[in-house]
Design a protein around this motif. Sequence first.
Motif, PDB file in Angstrom:
ATOM      1  N   ILE A 114       0.832  -1.209   0.000  1.00 22.34           N
ATOM      2  CA  ILE A 114       0.000   0.000   0.000  1.00 22.34           C
ATOM      3  C   ILE A 114       0.863   1.253   0.000  1.00 22.34           C
ATOM      4  CG2 ILE A 114      -1.643   1.329   1.388  1.00 22.34           C
ATOM      5  CD1 ILE A 114      -2.817  -1.435   2.252  1.00 22.34           C
ATOM      6  N   LEU A 115       1.863   1.283   0.872  1.00 18.72           N
ATOM      7  CA  LEU A 115       2.760   2.435   0.934  1.00 18.72           C
ATOM      8  C   LEU A 115       3.463   2.677  -0.398  1.00 18.72           C
ATOM      9  CD1 LEU A 115       4.352   1.960   4.466  1.00 18.72           C
ATOM     10  CD2 LEU A 115       3.078   3.977   3.710  1.00 18.72           C
ATOM     11  N   GLU A 116       3.918   1.599  -1.023  1.00 16.62           N
ATOM     12  CA  GLU A 116       4.619   1.723  -2.303  1.00 16.62           C
ATOM     13  C   GLU A 116       3.726   2.356  -3.362  1.00 16.62           C
ATOM     14  OE1 GLU A 116       6.663  -1.098  -5.771  1.00 16.62           O
ATOM     15  OE2 GLU A 116       5.899  -2.003  -3.912  1.00 16.62           O
ATOM     16  N   LYS A 117       2.483   1.869  -3.459  1.00 11.97           N
ATOM     17  CA  LYS A 117       1.563   2.388  -4.478  1.00 11.97           C
ATOM     18  C   LYS A 117       1.182   3.845  -4.209  1.00 11.97           C
ATOM     19  CE  LYS A 117       1.121  -1.474  -6.813  1.00 11.97           C
ATOM     20  NZ  LYS A 117       1.602  -1.606  -8.216  1.00 11.97           N
ATOM     21  N   VAL A 118       0.871   4.159  -2.947  1.00  7.49           N
ATOM     22  CA  VAL A 118       0.440   5.515  -2.612  1.00  7.49           C
ATOM     23  C   VAL A 118       1.598   6.500  -2.787  1.00  7.49           C
ATOM     24  CG1 VAL A 118      -0.518   7.014  -0.816  1.00  7.49           C
ATOM     25  CG2 VAL A 118      -1.333   4.661  -1.023  1.00  7.49           C
ATOM     26  N   LEU A 183     -13.918  11.989   0.783  1.00  8.78           N
ATOM     27  CA  LEU A 183     -14.436  11.188  -0.329  1.00  8.78           C
ATOM     28  C   LEU A 183     -15.897  11.505  -0.637  1.00  8.78           C
ATOM     29  CD1 LEU A 183     -12.857   7.697   0.476  1.00  8.78           C
ATOM     30  CD2 LEU A 183     -12.373   9.120  -1.521  1.00  8.78           C
ATOM     31  N   LYS A 184     -16.635  11.930   0.366  1.00  4.00           N
ATOM     32  CA  LYS A 184     -18.059  12.222   0.186  1.00  4.00           C
ATOM     33  C   LYS A 184     -18.304  13.515  -0.584  1.00  4.00           C
ATOM     34  CE  LYS A 184     -19.540   9.774   4.361  1.00  4.00           C
ATOM     35  NZ  LYS A 184     -20.133   9.902   5.731  1.00  4.00           N
ATOM     36  N   VAL A 185     -17.314  14.404  -0.610  1.00  3.55           N
ATOM     37  CA  VAL A 185     -17.530  15.721  -1.225  1.00  3.55           C
ATOM     38  C   VAL A 185     -16.568  16.033  -2.377  1.00  3.55           C
ATOM     39  CG1 VAL A 185     -18.461  16.669   0.913  1.00  3.55           C
ATOM     40  CG2 VAL A 185     -16.014  16.852   0.477  1.00  3.55           C
ATOM     41  N   ASP A 186     -15.529  15.212  -2.558  1.00  3.62           N
ATOM     42  CA  ASP A 186     -14.494  15.506  -3.559  1.00  3.62           C
ATOM     43  C   ASP A 186     -14.415  14.357  -4.569  1.00  3.62           C
ATOM     44  OD1 ASP A 186     -12.193  16.052  -4.992  1.00  3.62           O
ATOM     45  OD2 ASP A 186     -11.089  16.824  -3.269  1.00  3.62           O
ATOM     46  N   LEU A 193      -8.195   7.873  -5.524  1.00  7.03           N
ATOM     47  CA  LEU A 193      -8.106   6.689  -4.686  1.00  7.03           C
ATOM     48  C   LEU A 193      -8.541   5.431  -5.441  1.00  7.03           C
ATOM     49  CD1 LEU A 193      -7.453   8.584  -2.369  1.00  7.03           C
ATOM     50  CD2 LEU A 193      -8.983   7.257  -0.912  1.00  7.03           C
ATOM     51  N   SER A 194      -9.511   5.584  -6.324  1.00  9.41           N
ATOM     52  CA  SER A 194      -9.951   4.443  -7.135  1.00  9.41           C
ATOM     53  C   SER A 194      -8.818   3.977  -8.041  1.00  9.41           C
ATOM     54  CB  SER A 194     -11.168   4.830  -7.985  1.00  9.41           C
ATOM     55  OG  SER A 194     -12.289   5.074  -7.174  1.00  9.41           O
ATOM     56  N   SER A 195      -8.068   4.934  -8.561  1.00  9.58           N
ATOM     57  CA  SER A 195      -6.931   4.603  -9.418  1.00  9.58           C
ATOM     58  C   SER A 195      -5.875   3.819  -8.638  1.00  9.58           C
ATOM     59  CB  SER A 195      -6.319   5.884  -9.990  1.00  9.58           C
ATOM     60  OG  SER A 195      -5.161   5.596 -10.735  1.00  9.58           O
ATOM     61  N   ILE A 196      -5.623   4.252  -7.411  1.00  7.33           N
ATOM     62  CA  ILE A 196      -4.643   3.556  -6.562  1.00  7.33           C
ATOM     63  C   ILE A 196      -5.143   2.150  -6.237  1.00  7.33           C
ATOM     64  CG2 ILE A 196      -3.498   3.535  -4.322  1.00  7.33           C
ATOM     65  CD1 ILE A 196      -3.612   6.628  -4.406  1.00  7.33           C
ATOM     66  N   GLU A 197      -6.421   2.046  -5.902  1.00  7.09           N
ATOM     67  CA  GLU A 197      -6.978   0.732  -5.571  1.00  7.09           C
ATOM     68  C   GLU A 197      -6.983  -0.206  -6.775  1.00  7.09           C
ATOM     69  OE1 GLU A 197     -10.109   1.023  -2.052  1.00  7.09           O
ATOM     70  OE2 GLU A 197     -10.544   2.536  -3.584  1.00  7.09           O
TER      71      GLU A 197
END
Length: 204
Positions: A114-118, A183-186, A193-197
């Motif tokens: 996770i750290l590597e991707k982010v 995430l609810k407003v932006d 975040l979807s791209s990272i996931e």
Amino acid sequence: MASDRPPVDLQGVKDRLLTRFSCGLIAELEKPNVQLCIDILNAKCRRDGLKIPHDVIEFIAQTANGSVRDLEGVVNSLMAYSIVYNSNLDMKLAERVIKRAVKVDNHPLTIDDILEKVCNHYGVSQQNVFSKSRKRDYVQVRQISMYLAQKHTKMPASRIGQLIGGRDHSTVIHSCNTIEKRLKVDKAFMAELSSIENSFKLKE
């Protein structure tokens, strides 16, 4: 009326009923987040007079957060095992129960993954994430990493905090809440975040 699928997917129900169901308000109940799971478990403990340590509650909330029924099932199993084996309600027993009650991913993501991707996505080094710096870019990557770790691993918040710069569990919970609110407003942030996931899925 509650169902685990929308009206159009219901089998064996008369068409006239499906039409009426479809005309009403259809609202999806989302998977509870970790903090909500902790609150549900604490409420159950108060209601039923159970004394379950906080670290065990946090562990259950992290690993069995598919639904309220999953939480109930794990707690019931935990109580039954403690009686049958005359064991304390501790992390060792909780881990044993979770292995039997919750499906385990054969290719689990790690904190390092996770750290590597982010970090790669935002062009920040892990060293900066682990530092005490309050620079906005570093804080954002730190919070996102904690949020994704909470979402995609079965580690309790205390362990996630230890592995991401030696923070405590309250920092992790605050970070997750901050990210969830954003995430609810932006929508642009949600897309990031979807791209990272999605990159996690490519790894699998």
